[in-house]
Each structure stands twice: as C-alpha cells, then as structure tokens.
Design an enzyme around this catalytic site. Structure first.
Site: not given
Ligand code: NAI
Length: 777
Positions: A241, A244, A297, A392, A190, A263
């Site tokens: 992602g 949290e 990240c 972050e 996804k 990651e």
């Molecule tokens: P997120 O962690 O919510 O999203 C990443 C992926 O996980 C997306 O495909 C999303 O649809 C999916 N997702 C969201 N909630 C989920 C759940 N409960 N179960 C399974 N999959 C789920 O990140 P988001 O909201 O897009 O960004 C929020 C913050 O996260 C950013 O401001 C940043 O700080 C951090 N982030 C860190 C990343 C990294 O590479 N370390 C990448 C993206 C975001």
C-alpha cells in the site's frame, strides 16, 4: 481507400462482456457478505457499500470487522497452523495446485467481478490479473513441493497478517497467500475496503477446494481493521500500500518480534534513449502508465527522454494518447477504464491542479459522463525537482522531462526517495547493460515494461519498502530458521579493581575513514580485565556516528569492485590476523576473564576465509519467465550497513558481521562489543595492513544504546543489524522508519557465534535486482 486510411478511420464497436455470472454470484448471497473465518462465512454485520466505480452503483454490502472478528480469525489461524505445517510440502502442494486449478476454472467470473469492483478494463483482468494469480499458485505449489528438500533449515513463521491494496485485488491476494501457505503458514488477510469481492470469491473456492479450515481467513473493513491486524497476535505482517501507511506499520510493529515486509509506492523512471525503437517505447508507455489507469505501484510514471528525440517522441506520444479508448471497463475494446473510487479521482485532481509547470495534454477520447474517470494526461517539460516529478500521483498522469547524456539520465532517474522499478529503452545492448546496474530499483525492464512473473521476485529499495514477493527470494519472507534461539543475557563489562597493567594511559581510538579518530565528545571509559586496567576506549556520540556514516557513504567505490578483489583482501585480513593470533587470543582472555580467546581467533580467521570464498560465488540467478526474455536476478550490495556487534564474542561477533558484508560490496559502520571493545580497536591495525580502503570498515566504541538511535535514524544508512546484548531492537526498528531502512535485530535472542551463519549474513548483505532482458525467440 488505402490501408493506412482504413486504420486511421476504423472505429471499434462495443464488445461488452456479460456480467450476469458475477451478478448471480453476488445475488446468491443477497448482496451481503460477512467474513470468512475458520472455513465458513460469518453472518453479515454492520458495514459499508462496495460500489462499481464505473457507474457508482452499489454492488454489495460488506462487513466492517470488529476487534472480536480479528481475534476469532487470528485464533482460527493459530489453531490451524501446526497441522497445516505438519501436512508437509507435498500435502500443501496439492492444496495450492487445487486452488490454481479452481482459479483457472472460474477465470472469467474472477475477471468480470474484478472489473466490476475495481473499474479496470476487463481485457486486463482477463489477460493479466487472473492468469498471473493462477501462475502464482502453480509456482508456489512447486515451492511447497520442494521445501522439504531444498530448504531443510527453514520452517514456517506461523500466523501471517496480510493487508493488501485495491489496485490488483486478486493478484495481490495471490502474491500474499500463495507463498505463505506454501511454506506452512496460515493467514488472516484483509482486502482493501474498495475492492473486497474477489477475495470473498477466493474464500468461496477455498471452501470448495476443501482447504482445511482456518488456513485462510479473510476479514473485510477499512484502515482501522488493518490497524487491528497489525496489533494482533500474529507472527508476521505483510503489507502492500502507501508509503505513509507502511511507515506507520513499521513504527507500530517496532520491538514486537513480528516479521515485516512492505511493498510501497514508487515514482518509477521510464528512460528513452535517442537510439530507441520509438514506436515500441510509446506502446510500452501505454502499458507503463495507462495500464490500470496508472494505479500501479511500479507504473512508469516519470518519463525521461533524451533531448535529441524529445520533440518527435512527445508528438507521437500525444497522437497515441488521442487513440486510447476510454470508457466502460466491461467493454473488451477499452484501454482505460474507471479509477477505483471518487476519493482517488479527487486526490489525482488535487495534485494535477496544483501544478503550474510544463505543458499539459489530455487524451482526446470522450469519457463517460458518470462514474469515476480521469483522462489520460501528459505533463511535459517539467524539471526533476518539480513536485509532480517527485510525488506518486497513482493515476493516469505521466510527467516528463529531458536529459542529455546517459549519466544525466541515471542521475535524474535516481533523484527520488523511491526505488521500486525502472524501464529503459535503447537498441544498444552495451548502453542497456551499463545503465541497468546503476538504477536504484528492485526491478529493471529493458525494452519492455510492467512484466511480472511468480519466478522473478518483485519489490523495491529505499522508501519503496523491503522484502521481495515471488521467486526463491520471496520465500525468505515466509520462513524462519528451524533452530530455536535462546535468550541472551545482558553482558556487563568487568568491574574495575586491580592495578593498571601498563603505566601509560592508553586510550584506544575509534576508526573512521581509514584513520584513527578521537571521540568527538572527548569522553572515554576504562576497560578492566582480569589482570587489571587494560586501557581506555572512547565513547562515541551522535557526531562520531555521523562521521563514520559519512566515511562509509563516501567509500562507494568499494561496491563497484570485483568479487575477486574483495576475496583477495579478505584472505589478506585473515592472514594478517593469523600472524597475530596469539596476541588477540590473550587480549580476549584478558577482557572476558575466560580462556576461549584462541578458539575465537581461529573461528574469526575461518570466517574471513569463508567470506573470501563466497565473495566471488554468491551469485545471482537467471529466471526463466514465460515471456520472450529472461530475468537476471542480480545480487547487489545493500549499501551502508550499520551493525551493533555481539557483546559476548568481541572479535568473532565483529568479524562474522563484517566479513560477509564487505565481501558483498557493502561498507560498514560497526559498534564494537560494549563490554569488551579492545579486540575491535586492535583489529583495525590488521585492517590497516590489509589494503582495506578507507571508509569501507568504520569502528566505533561506546555504549550501544547511545550509538543505535542516530545510526538507525541516519538517512545514509541502508540497513541496521543488531546483535547487542542490550535489547535495542524496538528503538532501532522505530528509528528506521524514517527512510524505511532494512533492519535485522536479535530481539534479545542469542546467536551461536561458533556456528557458521555466513549464508544468512550473505543473504542479508545483498539486495536482489531483477533485470528483465529480451532473450531468445
Ligand atoms: P492505503 O495504504 O491507505 O491502503 C492500503 C491498505 O492498507 C488497505 O487495505 C487499507 O485498508 C489498509 N490500511 C489503511 N490504513 C491502515 C493502517 N493505519 N494500518 C493498517 N492498514 C491500513 O492506500 P489508499 O489510501 O487506499 O491509497 C492512498 C495512496 O496510497 C494512493 O493514492 C497511492 O499513492 C498509494 N497506494 C499505493 C499502492 C501500492 O501498491 N504501492 C497501493 C494502494 C495505494
């Protein structure tokens, strides 16, 4: 006019990249996309718009997957998996190679579509995202080819659910899909809801390349779809992602037998020593924090500058910031493009506006009036504990503070819950190589930053998650041992009848910090054996677990000893056990009522010698990476490992865990066999006479179900392993979510302790840190 003046006054004209091909590709599908399941696109359903963040225009309409879609996709992947695996390494290598070639052929289309969808400068998608994605497929085509000969004991895990973020949509897809497919798995992936288009284009090329149907399935939607994938009948979840969401996935998959790699986020330090090449370090910062608008990240988002040069460094940095070119991502001259979505701009704004400390500088460049932009920002003069130094931001915001000595730099750098990456700049090789091992990070860049390659594993420690992507180490996340494990029956202690064998009441103590320790609660239980009552053992409670963990945490000097020294101590333990072999064998026979004691002691001595042999041989690697440098893959101890030892093999189960763990420099807290604990309490007498420093090995006795929760929840424990016959796997995995410690649990499956599994233990006992250093011409 001097050359200097020419450079200072020179203006760049726009160099727009044509979006025609990408728009044509979208238009050919009427701008509406379904999922890619079982080798074909489904009809578009109810969904949501995907917008160009630079303009706010709708690019396409995507479908929000339903539970039915997920079930169909997982079923397609399940059907396809056996045949895909049976194709063999060479067959799969050909497919991966074809995908790499097609990525290359359509490189421009991928790059433009990525920039349209994500807002990143096309210069980056063209020169970084797309070439690295290709490289990943080429590299893993090679891994597929080599799997049969180099990993004969490994096989595919099965169906992998993969959830990726929006910051590197195609590259994260490549990081997830290439190794999974290479090792014979099939996938349901996804992409993030903001950036799904390059994943759908990739699906399109899978079709063109004739990839067998069901091997790759792409479903679109938001976090709710992610949750459905996590809950689906898949064998592994790979997630990139936020920390949290990663923590939530750890909790949701606890006890499900699903393999998991995470990651997650970071707040990576960027350390500049006073002898650094300042101009290079400043140019590096442009790549560290303004690359991809800081939505990286491993972004070098926390600048630490040595005090003596701080004023000069910040002045030059501000001057450099003012030269950054901001604007239309599709302009090839642009350094900083659009942030992915208004939601992210709001999140960044909220965090920055809440800060009152330090002094702020914003890049002088003019931002477009419309679209999702946030100016490159520096907030200097913060102190290490300020919220912006800890949280972050995930945007183009750099925060900085100063340090005086290298030791202070390390202290501030490690003062974070994260541990993804670190960068250091110094012209002094001694200093660089002294500091790199001291940084809590999975990746360290010396005099460079944000370098990536398929050959060098990427991933973090602490709350940045676990598992590596890339390199040989990344393959472990997509394979499992070939041998099938059998269910482990619950093993109960012997019931008490018969007379005491000794008139004196002997209560064996526990072993904490190199000393015998009475149980905190004062409770004990009798241990019955075939001849009668053999003695009593203490029942550890939460406080005993805490004391043992503190002792282990305090013995950190062990992690800095040499493999040579650890080998000698392990040989010495083996020798001392050998001298008391008969006594131990009799004890085991008495407790278990069987006659396997002598063989178990002999195997334990062997295991100690094997660990001693490996202590100075389980070395890292040097990765050849396509830059002017090498990546040193160093094997570091995990830290404090808590383990519930096997019930059925009272001595061998404990030694098989302890020996490789301490051989690699870890400290351990071991919960002895529940029903047969006395071999462990006898064993610490052997440790006492073998020069094992206090705190390196700590032994608790009692009920595994009592010991597991506090051990798995303790913030100073870095990994928990369980081989207990009480299946505590779910409890351990759930409790581990707090600091996202590594877990290795048996899910109620038996281990054949007579077989030597040392390699697996050595692997679990080490964490790979890739240190990128300049090398060669
Ligand atoms: P997120 O962690 O919510 O999203 C990443 C992926 O996980 C997306 O495909 C999303 O649809 C999916 N997702 C969201 N909630 C989920 C759940 N409960 N179960 C399974 N999959 C789920 O990140 P988001 O909201 O897009 O960004 C929020 C913050 O996260 C950013 O401001 C940043 O700080 C951090 N982030 C860190 C990343 C990294 O590479 N370390 C990448 C993206 C975001």
């Amino acid at each position: 006019m001097t050359v200097k003046e020419i450079f200072e006054t020179m203006d760049y004209g726009p160099a727009p990249e044509s979006t025609a091909e990408a728009r044509d590709w979208i238009a050919a599908r009427d701008g509406r996309f379904g999922h890619f399941i079982d080798g074909a696109f489904t009809a578009p359903g109810d969904g949501f718009d995907s917008r160009n963040p630079a303009t706010g225009d709708v690019l396409a309409t995507l479908t929000q997957a339903t539970q039915g879609d997920i079930d169909t996709a997982v079923a397609a992947a399940r059907r396809a998996q056996p045949e895909w695996e049976a194709l063999g390494g060479q067959g799969r290598a050909r497919h991966l190679y074809a995908q790499a070639r097609l990525l290359q052929k359509h490189a421009r289309l991928f790059a433009v579509l990525e920039s349209l969808d994500n807002g990143k400068p096309v210069r980056e998608s063209r020169d970084i995202d797309v070439p690295l994605a290709q490289r990943h497929f080429y590299y893993h085509a090679g891994m597929a080819q080599l799997m049969d000969s180099e990993l004969p004991d490994a096989r595919a895990i099965g169906v992998c659910g993969q959830i990726i973020p929006w910051n590197f949509p195609l590259l994260m897809l490549a990081w997830k899909i290439a190794p999974a497919l290479a090792m014979g798995n099939t996938v349901v992936l996804k992409p993030a809801e903001y950036t799904s288009l390059t994943a759908l284009l990739f699906a399109d090329i899978c079709q063109q390349a004739g990839l067998p149907k069901g091997v790759v399935n792409i479903v679109t939607g938001d976090g709710a779809v992610g949750e459905m994938i996590v809950a689906a009948q898949v064998d592994k979840i790979a997630f990139t992602g936020s920390t949290e969401v990663g923590r939530r996935i750890r909790e949701a998959t606890a006890g499900s037998c699903k393999a998991l790699t995470l990651e997650l986020g970071g707040k990576s330090p960027y350390i500049v020593f006073d002898d650094a090449d300042i101009d290079s370090a400043i140019e590096g910062l442009v790549d560290a924090i303004w690359f991809n608008q800081g939505q990286v990240c491993c972004a070098g988002s926390r600048l630490l500058v040595q005090e003596g040069i701080a004023g000069r460094f910040h002045d030059r940095l501000r001057a450099r910031m003012d030269k950054l070119r901001l604007g239309d991502p599709l302009d090839k001259c642009i350094d900083v493009g659009a942030v992915v979505d208004p939601v992210q701009v709001q999140a960044i704004t909220r965090m920055v506006d809440a800060n009152t400390a330090g002094t702020m500088h914003r890049a002088a460049g003019v931002l477009p009036e419309n679209g999702c932009y946030y100016p490159p920002t520096l907030i200097a003069g913060l102190s290490p504990a300020d919220p912006l130094m800890q949280e972050e931001i995930f945007g183009p915001v750099l925060v900085s503070c100063t340090f005086r000595t290298p030791a202070e730099a390390v202290e501030i750098a490690n003062n974070t819950r994260y541990g993804l990456a670190a960068t250091l700049w110094t012209e002094n090789i001694n200093l660089a190589l002294d500091i790199a091992p001291k940084l809590a990070a999975g990746v360290v860049w010396v005099n460079a930053t944000n370098l990536f390659d398929a050959a060098a594993g990427f991933g973090g420690v602490r709350e940045s998650g676990f598992g590596r992507e890339g390199g040989w180490e990344g393959l472990a996340a997509y394979t499992r041992p070939r041998a099938k494990a059998k269910p482990l029956p619950r093993i109960a202690p012997m019931a008490g009848d018969g007379a005491p064998t000794d008139a004196i009441d002997r209560t064996a103590k526990m072993y904490v910090g190199g000393k015998q320790a009475r149980p905190d609660g004062g409770y004990s239980r009798p241990v019955w054996g075939k001849p009668g009552l053999l003695g009593h053992v203490g029942l550890a409670n939460r406080k005993d677990v805490r004391n043992a963990v503190e002792a282990a945490a305090g013995a950190s000097a062990w992690s800095k000893t040499t493999g040579h020294l650890r080998a000698q101590i392990l040989y010495y333990i083996g020798e001392n056990l050998s001298a008391r072999a008969g006594e131990f064998a009799a004890r085991i026979d008495a407790m278990t009522g069987k006659r396997g004691g002598a063989a178990e002691v002999e195997d334990s001595i062997q295991r100690l010698f094997t660990a001693a042999a490996w202590a100075d041989k389980h070395d890292g690697q040097v990765h050849g990476v396509p830059i002017r440098g090498v990546a040193l893959a160093m094997k570091e101890p995990v830290g404090v490992i808590g383990a519930l030892c096997a019930d059925e093999a009272p001595l061998l189960g404990l030694v098989s865990v302890m020996a490789p763990a301490i051989a690699m420099g870890n400290r351990v807290v071991l919960a002895a066999s529940g029903p047969f604990p006395l071999a462990a309490t006898d064993f610490y007498q052997v440790l006492d006479t073998s020069d094992v420093p206090g705190g390196v090995v700590n032994i608790l006795t009692g009920d595994h179900a009592e010991i597991a929760p506090p051990l798995a929840a303790h913030m100073n424990v870095d990994a928990v392993w369980s081989f207990s016959s009480s299946d505590l796997s779910g409890d351990i995995e759930r409790a581990s979510a707090g600091n996202l410690k590594r877990t290795w649990v048996n899910n109620g499956m038996a281990t054949d302790w007579r077989q030597d599994h040392s390699r697996r233990f050595l692997q679990a006992a080490t964490e790979i840190k890739n240190i990128w250093v300049p090398y060669g011409e």
